[in-house]
Structures are given as C-alpha cells and as structure tokens.
Design a protein around this motif. Structure first.
Motif, PDB file in Angstrom:
ATOM      1  N   MET A 129      94.894 -36.904  -9.873  1.00  0.00           N
ATOM      2  CA  MET A 129      96.123 -36.130 -10.032  1.00  0.00           C
ATOM      3  C   MET A 129      97.299 -37.042  -9.699  1.00  0.00           C
ATOM      4  O   MET A 129      97.295 -37.734  -8.681  1.00  0.00           O
ATOM      5  CB  MET A 129      96.125 -34.955  -9.052  1.00  0.00           C
ATOM      6  CG  MET A 129      95.077 -33.904  -9.363  1.00  0.00           C
ATOM      7  SD  MET A 129      95.450 -32.935 -10.830  1.00  0.00           S
ATOM      8  CE  MET A 129      96.575 -31.715 -10.154  1.00  0.00           C
ATOM      9  N   TYR A 175      97.733 -27.426 -14.790  1.00  0.00           N
ATOM     10  CA  TYR A 175      97.718 -26.334 -15.768  1.00  0.00           C
ATOM     11  C   TYR A 175      97.189 -25.093 -15.066  1.00  0.00           C
ATOM     12  O   TYR A 175      96.082 -25.112 -14.513  1.00  0.00           O
ATOM     13  CB  TYR A 175      96.849 -26.692 -16.977  1.00  0.00           C
ATOM     14  CG  TYR A 175      97.532 -27.671 -17.901  1.00  0.00           C
ATOM     15  CD1 TYR A 175      98.367 -27.208 -18.924  1.00  0.00           C
ATOM     16  CD2 TYR A 175      97.387 -29.042 -17.738  1.00  0.00           C
ATOM     17  CE1 TYR A 175      99.025 -28.098 -19.772  1.00  0.00           C
ATOM     18  CE2 TYR A 175      98.036 -29.939 -18.586  1.00  0.00           C
ATOM     19  CZ  TYR A 175      98.850 -29.460 -19.590  1.00  0.00           C
ATOM     20  OH  TYR A 175      99.504 -30.335 -20.420  1.00  0.00           O
ATOM     21  N   SER A 193      93.669 -23.986 -15.846  1.00  0.00           N
ATOM     22  CA  SER A 193      92.584 -24.981 -15.804  1.00  0.00           C
ATOM     23  C   SER A 193      91.468 -24.537 -14.869  1.00  0.00           C
ATOM     24  O   SER A 193      91.642 -23.696 -13.992  1.00  0.00           O
ATOM     25  CB  SER A 193      93.127 -26.344 -15.364  1.00  0.00           C
ATOM     26  OG  SER A 193      93.601 -26.272 -14.033  1.00  0.00           O
ATOM     27  N   LEU A 233     105.273 -37.781 -15.672  1.00  0.00           N
ATOM     28  CA  LEU A 233     104.305 -36.683 -15.809  1.00  0.00           C
ATOM     29  C   LEU A 233     104.127 -36.246 -17.263  1.00  0.00           C
ATOM     30  O   LEU A 233     103.178 -35.540 -17.598  1.00  0.00           O
ATOM     31  CB  LEU A 233     104.730 -35.495 -14.951  1.00  0.00           C
ATOM     32  CG  LEU A 233     104.553 -35.691 -13.439  1.00  0.00           C
ATOM     33  CD1 LEU A 233     105.348 -34.663 -12.661  1.00  0.00           C
ATOM     34  CD2 LEU A 233     103.071 -35.580 -13.077  1.00  0.00           C
ATOM     35  N   TRP A 237     100.763 -36.264 -18.961  1.00  0.00           N
ATOM     36  CA  TRP A 237      99.813 -35.163 -18.789  1.00  0.00           C
ATOM     37  C   TRP A 237     100.373 -33.836 -19.283  1.00  0.00           C
ATOM     38  O   TRP A 237      99.621 -32.916 -19.593  1.00  0.00           O
ATOM     39  CB  TRP A 237      99.369 -35.041 -17.325  1.00  0.00           C
ATOM     40  CG  TRP A 237      99.079 -36.378 -16.736  1.00  0.00           C
ATOM     41  CD1 TRP A 237      99.782 -37.021 -15.752  1.00  0.00           C
ATOM     42  CD2 TRP A 237      98.036 -37.292 -17.124  1.00  0.00           C
ATOM     43  NE1 TRP A 237      99.244 -38.258 -15.516  1.00  0.00           N
ATOM     44  CE2 TRP A 237      98.169 -38.446 -16.337  1.00  0.00           C
ATOM     45  CE3 TRP A 237      97.001 -37.237 -18.070  1.00  0.00           C
ATOM     46  CZ2 TRP A 237      97.314 -39.543 -16.465  1.00  0.00           C
ATOM     47  CZ3 TRP A 237      96.158 -38.329 -18.192  1.00  0.00           C
ATOM     48  CH2 TRP A 237      96.317 -39.459 -17.402  1.00  0.00           C
ATOM     49  N   PHE A 238     101.694 -33.753 -19.338  1.00  0.00           N
ATOM     50  CA  PHE A 238     102.346 -32.518 -19.788  1.00  0.00           C
ATOM     51  C   PHE A 238     103.367 -32.897 -20.862  1.00  0.00           C
ATOM     52  O   PHE A 238     104.561 -33.012 -20.582  1.00  0.00           O
ATOM     53  CB  PHE A 238     103.033 -31.816 -18.601  1.00  0.00           C
ATOM     54  CG  PHE A 238     102.061 -31.474 -17.503  1.00  0.00           C
ATOM     55  CD1 PHE A 238     101.363 -30.275 -17.523  1.00  0.00           C
ATOM     56  CD2 PHE A 238     101.806 -32.372 -16.473  1.00  0.00           C
ATOM     57  CE1 PHE A 238     100.429 -29.983 -16.529  1.00  0.00           C
ATOM     58  CE2 PHE A 238     100.879 -32.083 -15.481  1.00  0.00           C
ATOM     59  CZ  PHE A 238     100.192 -30.882 -15.509  1.00  0.00           C
ATOM     60  N   GLN A 254      92.926 -47.959 -14.257  1.00  0.00           N
ATOM     61  CA  GLN A 254      93.034 -46.511 -14.452  1.00  0.00           C
ATOM     62  C   GLN A 254      91.642 -45.897 -14.598  1.00  0.00           C
ATOM     63  O   GLN A 254      91.376 -45.151 -15.549  1.00  0.00           O
ATOM     64  CB  GLN A 254      93.866 -46.198 -15.703  1.00  0.00           C
ATOM     65  CG  GLN A 254      95.257 -46.746 -15.647  1.00  0.00           C
ATOM     66  CD  GLN A 254      96.255 -45.660 -15.250  1.00  0.00           C
ATOM     67  OE1 GLN A 254      95.904 -44.594 -14.781  1.00  0.00           O
ATOM     68  NE2 GLN A 254      97.521 -45.947 -15.443  1.00  0.00           N
ATOM     69  N   LYS A 271      91.122 -35.618 -20.355  1.00  0.00           N
ATOM     70  CA  LYS A 271      89.871 -34.903 -20.086  1.00  0.00           C
ATOM     71  C   LYS A 271      88.795 -35.922 -19.749  1.00  0.00           C
ATOM     72  O   LYS A 271      88.692 -36.958 -20.386  1.00  0.00           O
ATOM     73  CB  LYS A 271      89.432 -34.128 -21.346  1.00  0.00           C
ATOM     74  CG  LYS A 271      90.219 -32.851 -21.565  1.00  0.00           C
ATOM     75  CD  LYS A 271      89.641 -31.707 -20.736  1.00  0.00           C
ATOM     76  CE  LYS A 271      90.518 -30.468 -20.780  1.00  0.00           C
ATOM     77  NZ  LYS A 271      90.137 -29.488 -19.749  1.00  0.00           N
ATOM     78  N   PRO A 272      87.983 -35.607 -18.771  1.00  0.00           N
ATOM     79  CA  PRO A 272      86.938 -36.576 -18.410  1.00  0.00           C
ATOM     80  C   PRO A 272      85.746 -36.572 -19.360  1.00  0.00           C
ATOM     81  O   PRO A 272      85.537 -35.624 -20.106  1.00  0.00           O
ATOM     82  CB  PRO A 272      86.499 -36.052 -17.039  1.00  0.00           C
ATOM     83  CG  PRO A 272      86.743 -34.586 -17.103  1.00  0.00           C
ATOM     84  CD  PRO A 272      87.985 -34.412 -17.938  1.00  0.00           C
TER      85      PRO A 272
HETATM   86  C1  LIG Z   1      95.512 -41.049 -13.750  1.00  0.00           C
HETATM   87  C2  LIG Z   1      95.376 -39.594 -14.073  1.00  0.00           C
HETATM   88  C3  LIG Z   1      96.335 -38.709 -13.586  1.00  0.00           C
HETATM   89  C4  LIG Z   1      96.250 -37.335 -13.849  1.00  0.00           C
HETATM   90  N1  LIG Z   1      97.221 -36.505 -13.371  1.00  0.00           N
HETATM   91  C5  LIG Z   1      97.127 -35.169 -13.621  1.00  0.00           C
HETATM   92  C6  LIG Z   1      98.104 -34.261 -13.113  1.00  0.00           C
HETATM   93  O1  LIG Z   1      99.068 -34.656 -12.446  1.00  0.00           O
HETATM   94  N2  LIG Z   1      97.937 -32.948 -13.379  1.00  0.00           N
HETATM   95  C7  LIG Z   1      96.873 -32.464 -14.107  1.00  0.00           C
HETATM   96  O2  LIG Z   1      96.774 -31.269 -14.297  1.00  0.00           O
HETATM   97  N3  LIG Z   1      95.942 -33.297 -14.592  1.00  0.00           N
HETATM   98  C8  LIG Z   1      96.037 -34.629 -14.371  1.00  0.00           C
HETATM   99  N4  LIG Z   1      95.073 -35.471 -14.874  1.00  0.00           N
HETATM  100  C9  LIG Z   1      93.930 -34.887 -15.586  1.00  0.00           C
HETATM  101  C10 LIG Z   1      92.991 -34.206 -14.605  1.00  0.00           C
HETATM  102  O3  LIG Z   1      92.347 -35.173 -13.802  1.00  0.00           O
HETATM  103  C11 LIG Z   1      91.931 -33.317 -15.299  1.00  0.00           C
HETATM  104  O4  LIG Z   1      91.134 -34.061 -16.145  1.00  0.00           O
HETATM  105  C12 LIG Z   1      92.580 -32.235 -16.121  1.00  0.00           C
HETATM  106  O5  LIG Z   1      93.544 -31.595 -15.362  1.00  0.00           O
HETATM  107  C13 LIG Z   1      91.548 -31.209 -16.585  1.00  0.00           C
HETATM  108  O6  LIG Z   1      91.093 -30.485 -15.478  1.00  0.00           O
HETATM  109  P1  LIG Z   1      90.039 -29.310 -15.578  1.00  0.00           P
HETATM  110  O7  LIG Z   1      88.748 -29.997 -15.956  1.00  0.00           O
HETATM  111  O8  LIG Z   1      90.010 -28.706 -14.240  1.00  0.00           O
HETATM  112  O9  LIG Z   1      90.510 -28.361 -16.635  1.00  0.00           O
HETATM  113  C14 LIG Z   1      95.163 -36.843 -14.638  1.00  0.00           C
HETATM  114  C15 LIG Z   1      94.202 -37.732 -15.125  1.00  0.00           C
HETATM  115  C16 LIG Z   1      94.298 -39.089 -14.866  1.00  0.00           C
HETATM  116  C17 LIG Z   1      93.264 -40.023 -15.421  1.00  0.00           C
END
Ligand SMILES: Cc1cc2nc3c(=O)[nH]c(=O)nc-3n(C[C@H](O)[C@H](O)[C@H](O)COP(=O)(O)O)c2cc1C
Lengths: 146, 146
Positions: free
Chosen positions: A40, A57, A60, A108, A111-112, B82, B141-142
């Motif tokens: 995050m 989100y 999420s 940000l 991601w958004f 990253q 997304k992972p």
């Molecule tokens: C370096 C990096 C930073 C991230 N920062 C955020 C963030 O600030 N907020 C967010 O919602 N997801 C962020 N994500 C994505 C989340 O780790 C996650 O994959 C996504 O929110 C989906 O979550 P969920 O599986 O709970 O739906 C980031 C991913 C990476 C690789």
C-alpha cells in the motif's frame, strides 16, 4: 511510564524512519484467520497522534476483511539500510471527502486513475497501538513505541 | 483447477522472486488478536512443497505466539524492483537437529552467535497455504499461488 513528550519524540523518530519508504505491507486477517499482506502506498507520514492514512477501494477484498477484523499490521522495509519497522494498529474505513483532499498525492494516480473522482475510493485510517523497529544490522532487539 | 505441475512451476517462480531477498517480515497474531511483524533471515529458499524454514529462539515471544496461533504471514519486499510478495502460511516449531544442520547458513551467526550449539535454537517451519505477488510497477492486482 511513557510521558506524552516521550511518545511525541518516539513518533517523530518513527516518522524519520519511514519518511522515504514509498510503500508499506499491510497485513490483514480474513474470516478463516489466515493472514494476507499487500503493498500500500504511503505518503511517508505518520501524524503526531500515531495515525497512518492510506487510500483504498471501499469494495475491495481488503476493505471487507478490515470491516470484519480491525487488527492490522503495517510493515516498512528498507533492505539497503537494514531498516525494518512494524506498526501494529487498528484500522477503520473513512469516507470523508475533506480528509481525502488533504491526504491525496499525485503519485496515487497509478492506483486510482480517476483520482478523487473514483466513486469507490475510501481512506484507510490505521491508528498505531504499538511499533517496533530495527535500524541497522546490529540491532537484534527492536526499539518499541507504545 | 491447479494441477500439480502448475503448482510446481508457480513455486519455482516464487523461489526466483525471493532468491536474493535476505529477510522476510514475519507477522504473527498475539493472544489479544493484535498483529506484530519482525524481520527474519531467510536463506532465499522455498522448498518444492512450499515450505519456508527460519531459525528462531524457542523461548522467544514470537515462538509463544505461534504456539497459540499457527496462522502467519511472511512478506518479502524488494523496493528497487517494486517486488512485493505475501506468503500466507501455517507455522510450526521444529526441534529436529538433522534438519537444523541441513538448514544452517553461516550468516545466521549474527543472530545465533553460538550457532547450532545454542540450546534454545529451534526451527520455524512455515507451510505455504497461499501466496500473492506483485512484480513491477504496473501490477495492481497480484498473481496468486494457492
Ligand atoms: C507498490 C504498490 C502500491 C500499491 N498501493 C496501493 C494503494 O495505495 N491502495 C490500494 O488500494 N492498492 C494499492 N496497491 C494494490 C494492492 O496491493 C492490491 O493489489 C489491490 O488493492 C487489490 O486488493 P484486493 O485483492 O484486496 O482487492 C498497490 C500495489 C503495489 C504493487
């Protein structure tokens, strides 16, 4: 006993430690009790009363987990400097538009993409209960802030 | 359905991702339900059946937490690339001397100055239940391995 001035200084120290770390790993617990982490983005800040803010989100999976179990951990790692920080805290979803405006940072957008126009955007407020940090190779035992 | 060959390949991928990350953050849950992380040296390895091995002091706070709650998370972070990895798993203390000999690496001497002669030394076996990884800036997304 930790006086409030001690705590202020300790939080100041914590702020310095995380200042240039871009992302933390947020660990949450799901309904089966299993622990998940995800990266995050942080703005490298912790408020003087020990609060970390993240954007998330609202619909999420993570947000749902937090609604069921408020206990979370945020870890910050800077391997080059052998710096490891654990923040144990209580999380809460906050949908306050003014607060979002205050906390928003252009990076940000990754991601958004819609920025603050994203209808599902929410803030995740993590209030620190305890923090441990290891700073430098030699520190076997952590420094603790509580 | 994930066939065993798929899973083998996925674990191989995971092994490549963590190969040069020296420490993971191990998150455990204490009796009050709060989550703590601490850095743990890895040997950059995950076995083909999804097991991570760590060395730990058997009488440490962490070891006690794990005896009460086996659910843990290990996260690996390489900020430069990253790369963010979350391994959700089940932990177990193992005091098998042969296994210790097999897993011992000289660099662990920093944390265990007496090496394998340390009477309180134990292994922590984390069996992966699920892993998520984010590799590179673009991945919101992972990728998931389960
Ligand atoms: C370096 C990096 C930073 C991230 N920062 C955020 C963030 O600030 N907020 C967010 O919602 N997801 C962020 N994500 C994505 C989340 O780790 C996650 O994959 C996504 O929110 C989906 O979550 P969920 O599986 O709970 O739906 C980031 C991913 C990476 C690789």
């Amino acid at each position: 006993m930790t006086t409030s001035t001690d705590r202020d200084q300790q939080i100041q120290k914590l702020r310095e430690l995380i200042a240039d770390i871009d992302s933390g790993m947020l660990t949450t617990v799901d309904d089966n009790g299993s622990l998940h982490s995800c990266p995050m983005s942080t703005n490298g800040q912790i408020t003087s009363d020990g609060v970390l803010w993240f954007f998330i989100y609202g619909s999420s999976h993570k947000a749902t987990e937090i609604e069921h179990n408020q206990q979370v951990n945020v870890s910050f790692v800077s391997p080059d400097r052998q710096r490891y920080i654990s923040v144990s805290g209580t999380a809460q979803l906050v949908k306050d538009r003014n607060k979002m405006q205050e906390q928003w940072k252009p990076q940000l957008q990754t991601w958004f993409p819609k920025g603050l126009d994203e209808p599902d955007i929410a803030l995740l407020k993590v209030t620190m209960d305890k923090a441990d940090y290891w700073d430098g190779q030699s520190s076997f035992k952590p420094q603790t802030i509580s």
